[in-house]
Design a protein around this motif. Structure first.
Motif, PDB file in Angstrom:
ATOM      1  N   GLU A 117      34.420  44.348  27.221  1.00 49.02           N
ATOM      2  CA  GLU A 117      35.432  44.834  28.157  1.00 49.02           C
ATOM      3  C   GLU A 117      34.889  44.630  29.571  1.00 49.02           C
ATOM      4  O   GLU A 117      33.709  44.392  29.755  1.00 49.02           O
ATOM      5  CB  GLU A 117      35.769  46.295  27.912  1.00 49.02           C
ATOM      6  CG  GLU A 117      34.586  47.216  28.099  1.00 49.02           C
ATOM      7  CD  GLU A 117      34.976  48.656  27.781  1.00 49.02           C
ATOM      8  OE1 GLU A 117      35.153  49.422  28.734  1.00 49.02           O
ATOM      9  OE2 GLU A 117      35.091  48.988  26.581  1.00 49.02           O
TER      10      GLU A 117
ATOM     11  N   THR B 211      32.829  48.088  35.084  1.00 44.63           N
ATOM     12  CA  THR B 211      33.443  48.872  36.161  1.00 44.63           C
ATOM     13  C   THR B 211      32.367  49.229  37.180  1.00 44.63           C
ATOM     14  O   THR B 211      31.194  48.941  36.978  1.00 44.63           O
ATOM     15  CB  THR B 211      34.063  50.149  35.598  1.00 44.63           C
ATOM     16  OG1 THR B 211      33.071  50.817  34.811  1.00 44.63           O
ATOM     17  CG2 THR B 211      35.273  49.859  34.724  1.00 44.63           C
ATOM     18  N   GLY B 212      32.788  49.861  38.253  1.00 41.26           N
ATOM     19  CA  GLY B 212      31.832  50.250  39.293  1.00 41.26           C
ATOM     20  C   GLY B 212      31.968  49.340  40.507  1.00 41.26           C
ATOM     21  O   GLY B 212      32.535  48.263  40.429  1.00 41.26           O
ATOM     22  N   ASP B 213      31.434  49.806  41.651  1.00 44.73           N
ATOM     23  CA  ASP B 213      31.595  49.072  42.909  1.00 44.73           C
ATOM     24  C   ASP B 213      30.908  47.722  42.899  1.00 44.73           C
ATOM     25  O   ASP B 213      31.459  46.726  43.355  1.00 44.73           O
ATOM     26  CB  ASP B 213      31.059  49.898  44.087  1.00 44.73           C
ATOM     27  CG  ASP B 213      31.967  51.094  44.358  1.00 44.73           C
ATOM     28  OD1 ASP B 213      33.115  51.067  43.846  1.00 44.73           O
ATOM     29  OD2 ASP B 213      31.527  52.014  45.056  1.00 44.73           O
TER      30      ASP B 213
ATOM     31  N   ALA C 175      32.843  45.356  40.866  1.00 46.21           N
ATOM     32  CA  ALA C 175      34.050  44.892  41.567  1.00 46.21           C
ATOM     33  C   ALA C 175      33.712  43.769  42.524  1.00 46.21           C
ATOM     34  O   ALA C 175      34.450  42.790  42.640  1.00 46.21           O
ATOM     35  CB  ALA C 175      34.706  46.050  42.303  1.00 46.21           C
TER      36      ALA C 175
ATOM     37  N   ARG D 287      42.217  41.928  32.649  1.00 55.99           N
ATOM     38  CA  ARG D 287      42.097  42.560  33.961  1.00 55.99           C
ATOM     39  C   ARG D 287      42.563  44.022  33.937  1.00 55.99           C
ATOM     40  O   ARG D 287      42.042  44.868  34.657  1.00 55.99           O
ATOM     41  CB  ARG D 287      42.910  41.783  34.998  1.00 55.99           C
ATOM     42  CG  ARG D 287      42.677  42.268  36.423  1.00 55.99           C
ATOM     43  CD  ARG D 287      43.491  41.473  37.410  1.00 55.99           C
ATOM     44  NE  ARG D 287      42.937  40.153  37.656  1.00 55.99           N
ATOM     45  CZ  ARG D 287      41.903  39.909  38.448  1.00 55.99           C
ATOM     46  NH1 ARG D 287      41.277  40.915  39.037  1.00 55.99           N
ATOM     47  NH2 ARG D 287      41.465  38.698  38.629  1.00 55.99           N
TER      48      ARG D 287
ATOM     49  N   GLY E  45      41.940  46.267  32.077  1.00 57.69           N
ATOM     50  CA  GLY E  45      40.950  47.180  31.544  1.00 57.69           C
ATOM     51  C   GLY E  45      41.168  47.447  30.074  1.00 57.69           C
ATOM     52  O   GLY E  45      42.289  47.346  29.579  1.00 57.69           O
TER      53      GLY E  45
ATOM     54  N   CYS F  32      26.711  43.460  33.720  1.00 57.10           N
ATOM     55  CA  CYS F  32      27.020  43.771  32.309  1.00 57.10           C
ATOM     56  C   CYS F  32      25.807  44.402  31.624  1.00 57.10           C
ATOM     57  O   CYS F  32      25.933  45.341  30.828  1.00 57.10           O
ATOM     58  CB  CYS F  32      27.425  42.507  31.554  1.00 57.10           C
ATOM     59  SG  CYS F  32      28.996  41.861  32.080  1.00 57.10           S
TER      60      CYS F  32
ATOM     61  N   THR G 276      25.438  47.972  32.837  1.00 54.69           N
ATOM     62  CA  THR G 276      26.482  48.904  32.388  1.00 54.69           C
ATOM     63  C   THR G 276      26.694  48.841  30.877  1.00 54.69           C
ATOM     64  O   THR G 276      27.657  49.389  30.355  1.00 54.69           O
ATOM     65  CB  THR G 276      27.820  48.601  33.106  1.00 54.69           C
ATOM     66  OG1 THR G 276      28.091  47.230  32.962  1.00 54.69           O
ATOM     67  CG2 THR G 276      27.757  48.964  34.566  1.00 54.69           C
TER      68      THR G 276
END
Lengths: 256, 338
Positions: free
Chosen positions: B262, B265-267, B270, B282, B284, B305, B308
């Motif tokens: 998947e 996420t996170g700044d 991004a 996209r 999610g 990746c 996270t």
């Protein structure tokens, strides 16, 4: 140039042979034998005439059949199956190609007429009739006539569909044999328009009666050398004219 | 051809000049402002098949006409060979006007879906074509054997063509095109009807011919084949020449396709994803397909990746190539340029 034309002609001849067109010759022989066996006893004293008349008639008819059957579809089939594209992509002109096709069919007719003539002579020899040199003149003129008809069918096949080309050729054959009678008939009708129309048909359509010496041959008359020469020049001249028009027409064709 | 990039949507009028200029002696084929309108039906309804097509083919090169069905590839080739009469334009083959019979003496042609006389054997057919080329009987026999060997159908040479498969007919078509050692080969979809092995053999054969100095013009809609064989490509769309390109001038940058469990996420993720093209996922949740552009972007994506703990299912490398160019020219897909 001759080599290319010869290659197309020989290939066209081979096509007709392998398409078993010569089976028609066997049918001709059968017609000849059966007709002489059935008709001759019915006409006492005229057996020879009957056999010769039927034989020469059948010879022209079977030649015509082959010409129309093969010729009307000859060019169209190559366009339809697109076999012509690889040929015309070689250094051969469209006129050479068309002339080759015509000569190939003419060669087939020579072979057919030769075999049919031989069968005809064999049947004559089997009857009380005797073989005369005048028969050769009849065979020869039948061939010249068929050459002209072949050129006509080649022309028609370049401008129209195979069925229509066949119908047009057969119509030409019939009118060509009746054109003199049509002209006389038109003159008798009393209407100037009809007379002119008949005259026009007479001059436009080849006079195929010129090649019909069956009556003379049946009655034992000889065909003069002068007539043979005249008929040959007339037939070949007309044939050349038709082929020139056919070549011009075929050169304009789009071969997609 | 200028060999530098796209020529998009040229005006439909006749092109007066070729797209590139070479020395005349170097030119095998010159096509200038070729136009053809077909008329059909009782009302003679007009359909413009090709509109002002111009290109040059240098000796010893392979030029491919690329386009969808109906783009005008076959009509262009038919016009070159004189099978179809163009409404406007000029064609010269080795300096000869294409309407001259002699201009075709050095040309070999393979049509799309070739069809031959079924009553002949393969050898008889090739002998017939050799006669049309005026090859002497002794040389004819040698050349027929040679081309049969080249296309690999010697064992079937004496079979009637009605017993040939589609692939064998294609090979035979190629054999007849090779007779007379042509200096220019015009091939309309040469790989169609062939199995993968056959395609590869024909590709190798054409590459060999190109290496030996034969000029090849081929039409195709199979991009990978063209990419392997061609030096230059002309892209046609609806009868118009929309792009020309030298294949050695194509960008060879790589893109990377990354399949993830998947999206991260996170700044910092991004930031990374902004530099990438997210093809799928996209919204999610669920598996995602990310097309990264540069090795640096890829490294950053993998790093995110890893931190996270996102599953990385696969990483694949794909080159920018002719297919991307073709699709872009056809307006079917925009490929992000690196």
């Amino acid at each position: 140039m001759l080599r290319r034309i010869r290659a197309v002609a020989l290939n066209t001849y081979r096509e007709t042979v392998r398409d078993r067109i010569f089976y028609l010759v066997g049918l001709f022989g059968l017609v000849l034998v059966v007709s002489s066996a059935v008709l001759a006893p019915l006409s006492v004293g005229a057996q020879e005439k009957i056999v010769i008349d039927v034989g020469l008639g059948a010879l022209t008819l079977f030649g015509l059949l082959v010409t129309v059957l093969v010729g009307s579809n000859m060019v169209h089939k190559e366009q339809d199956k697109r076999t012509v594209t690889t040929i015309l992509a070689k250094p051969i002109s469209r006129r050479e190609y068309l002339l080759g096709k015509f000569l190939g069919l003419s060669l087939t007719l020579v072979a057919m007429l030769a075999v049919m003539s031989a069968l005809f002579v064999a049947v004559i020899l089997a009857t009380p009739a005797s073989f005369g040199i005048r028969y050769l003149a009849a065979f020869y003129l039948a061939y010249i006539e068929l050459l002209l008809v072949t050129a006509a069918v080649v022309l028609f096949s370049t401008v129209t569909s195979p069925p229509l080309a066949a119908v047009l050729t057969l119509t030409l054959f019939v009118i060509g044999h009746l054109s003199e009678s049509l002209r006389s008939f038109g003159a008798l009708l009393g209407s100037p328009l009809q007379a002119r129309l008949a005259e026009l048909v007479y001059y436009l359509v080849p006079n195929l009666e010129m090649f019909n010496v069956r009556g003379a041959v049946v009655h034992g008359d000889t065909v003069s050398g002068e007539h043979l020469l005249l008929a040959t020049a007339y037939g070949l001249g007309y044939t050349a004219l038709l082929l020139i028009v056919a070549g011009a027409q075929f050169s304009r064709k789009e071969l997609r | 051809m200028d060999g530098s990039g796209l020529v998009t949507n040229p005006p439909p009028q006749t092109v007066e000049r070729p797209v590139s200029i070479h020395g005349e002696a170097e030119i095998a084929l010159k096509v200038l402002g070729l136009e053809k309108v077909f008329r059909s039906g009782l009302r003679r309804r007009k359909t413009a098949a090709i509109r002002g097509i111009s290109f040059l083919v240098r000796r010893g090169t392979v030029l491919a006409l690329l386009g969808h069905n109906g783009a005008g590839k076959t009509t262009t080739l038919n016009c070159i060979l004189g099978l179809v009469k163009p409404d406007a334009g000029q064609v010269s083959i080795f300096g000869y006007d294409h309407r001259q019979r002699s201009s075709r003496a050095k040309v070999g042609y393979l049509p799309e879906r070739p069809n031959f006389y079924e009553y002949l054997t393969g050898r008889e057919l090739l002998t017939f074509y050799a006669d049309l080329l005026g090859i002497s009987p002794r040389e004819r026999s040698r050349q027929v054997d040679s081309v049969l060997t080249t296309v690999g159908i010697t064992a079937r040479a004496d079979l009637r063509l009605r017993k040939y498969s589609k692939g064998m007919l294609q090979r035979l078509g190629l054999a007849q095109a090779l007779l007379g050692a042509p200096e220019l080969l015009i091939l309309d979809e040469p790989m169609s009807g062939l199995d993968p092995l056959g395609r590869r053999e024909v590709r190798d054969l054409l590459a060999g011919l190109r290496d030996s100095g034969t000029t090849v013009v081929l039409s195709s809609h199979i991009v990978p084949d063209v990419e392997i064989l061609a030096d230059e490509v002309v892209i046609l769309r609806e009868g118009l020449l929309v792009a020309t390109h030298r294949l050695d001038a194509l960008p060879r940058d790589c893109v990377y396709e990354v399949r993830l469990g998947e999206l991260p996420t996170g700044d910092d993720a991004a930031d990374v994803l902004r530099a990438c093209r997210v093809v799928r996922g996209r919204g999610g949740g669920g598996p995602a397909l990310v097309e990264s552009c540069t090795p640096v972007d890829l490294a950053r994506l993998l790093d995110v990746c890893s931190r996270t703990q996102i599953d990385i299912h696969s990483v694949q490398t794909r080159r920018h190539g002719l297919e991307d160019l073709f699709l872009e020219v056809m307006g079917e897909q925009k490929v992000p340029l690196c």
